[in-house]
Design an enzyme around this catalytic site. Structure first.
Site, PDB file in Angstrom:
ATOM      1  N   ASP A 154     -71.212  62.179  45.698  1.00 53.82           N
ATOM      2  CA  ASP A 154     -72.219  61.527  44.870  1.00 53.82           C
ATOM      3  C   ASP A 154     -71.517  60.486  44.010  1.00 53.82           C
ATOM      4  O   ASP A 154     -70.735  60.827  43.121  1.00 53.82           O
ATOM      5  CB  ASP A 154     -72.915  62.583  43.998  1.00 53.82           C
ATOM      6  N   HIS A 155     -71.812  59.205  44.259  1.00 53.94           N
ATOM      7  CA  HIS A 155     -71.097  58.134  43.573  1.00 53.94           C
ATOM      8  C   HIS A 155     -71.460  58.033  42.096  1.00 53.94           C
ATOM      9  O   HIS A 155     -70.794  57.317  41.337  1.00 53.94           O
ATOM     10  CB  HIS A 155     -71.360  56.795  44.260  1.00 53.94           C
ATOM     11  N   ARG A 156     -72.500  58.735  41.655  1.00 56.13           N
ATOM     12  CA  ARG A 156     -72.792  58.783  40.229  1.00 56.13           C
ATOM     13  C   ARG A 156     -71.745  59.610  39.502  1.00 56.13           C
ATOM     14  O   ARG A 156     -71.443  59.364  38.322  1.00 56.13           O
ATOM     15  CB  ARG A 156     -74.176  59.406  39.980  1.00 56.13           C
TER      16      ARG A 156
END
Length: 469
Positions: A439-441
């Site tokens: 998850d790039h968040r």
């Protein structure tokens, strides 16, 4: 004369706020005598198959739902005929607060032809002074003691929201047993599966007992009597339609939510795992691991746990509601498991605390339970990072979708012999591809890359573990 009453058992919330469950099968039939905590049904939630224990001891008066029915939580599914005194004790034993048992008093029978009377329900007041009866084993989840039967089954947990309701009371002579065809539970199940009313079947067994052969013969005669000339198959029968429900429905909802909520990034790394495969062979031959099931997944799972120590951001969760990032100081390691009912991802709680032998045992138990469809809802929730072993299907790499709420998932590819450069020379080595989705968040490219590089370093040279712990 013994006063009896009818108690309804409503479908409980089996955990995680699930709103409905499917009745897979009944383990009892109308007229059966059941004991407290006896398994009466097998139901499938959106996450797992769960056995329901009986909250009462008595006789099954009615089954309100058929196998295959999807029932909302709180709807009645079965009624029991229980003794008046026994039912009252059962209501007190369950811990009280969450059961909606309504007491009803049976009308006193008349000397001649007793007339039924409408029961006058009384609602027990909270905090009433009641002399506690001897504590007996009760429904799992109600807080009472449960006897160990030695049977390794998963039973419903968190059933405190189940509603057991008294419907009516009636006198029943002690000397007039409920009449029903004599048969065994497997024969009754066979009859239900074939849609046969046992009242119509003549028993040839001892004392008129209805046997399996009696049911099968009756079914054959009925089929022959209703036979019609065979018709050619319709040319339009080229499709099979399957209702979307149970585990498949939950999986579909989860992956859609994950794919369109968490921005996925996937990275790949191909490594020489010859050293790991040699280590695996030595461990299998070692007396210290005799009786343990060791696979490449076992070593890879341990490697993931070690790599997380230096890369804890991959063991975290994005809390949208509170606008917080939750970093876990423990690892509930999820293992994607293909089952006959669809994909499930049960997890091993506190996996970072396990040594290799304990981890091997946990993995073996987890996969066996999942394939048997007995994974409990609690084992399917609370995961922090997952592994999917696509290599067992001969696949080299993929772009796995995150398990909802998790920051990362690792896909293990197949181990294959391939040409590899070793000391500037070509050699045949055992090679594996790793795929990491995150998850790039929560995880930056650098963090994801460092984790994948650490994981690859361990699997390429297991001795690297000593530099990371």
């Amino acid at each position: 004369m013994t006063a009896t009453m009818i108690k309804e058992f409503r479908l409980p919330d089996l955990g995680e706020g699930l709103t409905e469950s499917e009745i897979l099968s009944w383990k009892v039939a109308v007229g059966d005598t059941v004991t407290l905590n006896q398994v009466i049904a097998e139901v499938e939630t959106a996450k797992a198959v769960v056995e329901l224990p009986s909250p009462f001891a008595g006789v099954v008066a009615a089954l309100h739902e058929q196998p295959g029915s999807v029932v909302e939580v709180g709807k009645p599914i079965v009624s029991f005929e229980v003794d008046d005194a026994g039912a009252s004790n059962g209501g007190n034993a369950n811990g009280g607060g969450n059961s909606t048992a309504v007491e009803a008093k049976a009308a006193a029978p008349q000397p001649e032809t007793p007339q039924p009377e409408t029961p006058q329900p009384e609602t027990a007041e909270a905090g009433a002074d009641v002399t506690p009866a001897k504590r007996e084993p009760n429904l799992v989840g109600y807080g009472a003691v449960v006897e160990d039967t030695g049977r390794p089954v998963r039973r419903a947990r968190g059933l405190v929201q189940a509603a057991a309701t008294t419907v009516q009371a009636k006198p029943k002579p002690d000397d007039v047993p409920a009449e029903r065809p004599r048969s065994t539970p497997p024969v009754r199940k066979l009859a239900r599966d074939l849609g046969i009313d046992l009242q119509l079947v003549s028993g040839t067994g001892p004392g008129g007992l209805i046997t399996r052969e009696d049911v099968q013969n009756f079914a054959g005669e009925a089929e022959a009597a209703s036979a019609v000339p065979a018709q050619p198959a319709a040319t339009g029968d080229r499709e099979t339609r399957t209702p979307i429900k149970g585990v498949r429905k939950f999986t579909a909802s989860a992956v859609v939510q994950s794919a369109f909520t968490a921005p996925h990034v996937t990275e790949f790394l191909t490594i020489d795992v010859t050293a790991t495969m040699e280590l695996l062979a030595r461990l299998k031959a070692s007396k210290a691991f005799e009786g343990y099931k060791l696979t490449p997944l076992t070593i890879a799972a341990k490697a993931v746990l070690v790599a997380l120590r230096n890369n804890p951001t991959l063991n975290s969760r994005w809390d949208e509601a509170r606008q917080e990032i939750i970093q876990f100081n423990y690892v509930n390691l999820g293992i994607a498991a293909a089952t006959p009912r669809g994909l499930t991802v049960p997890n091993i709680k506190d996996a970072e605390r396990l040594n290799l032998r304990e981890l091997a045992t946990a993995l073996s138990e987890l996969t066996d339970t999942a394939r048997a469809g007995k994974t409990s809802p609690s084992d399917l929730s609370g995961g922090t990072i997952s592994i999917t072993n696509i290599g067992v299907f001969g696949i080299d790499a993929g772009t796995p979708i995150l398990n909802p709420g998790e920051a990362a998932i690792v896909a293990l590819g197949a181990v294959r012999k391939a040409p590899w450069v070793v000391d500037d020379e070509i050699a045949v080595r055992q090679v594996m591809s790793l795929s990491l989705s995150f998850d790039h968040r929560l995880v930056d490219g650098e963090q994801g890359s460092r984790f994948l590089a650490d994981l690859g370093a361990i699997l390429a040279d297991p001795a690297m573990v000593v530099t990371m712990v």
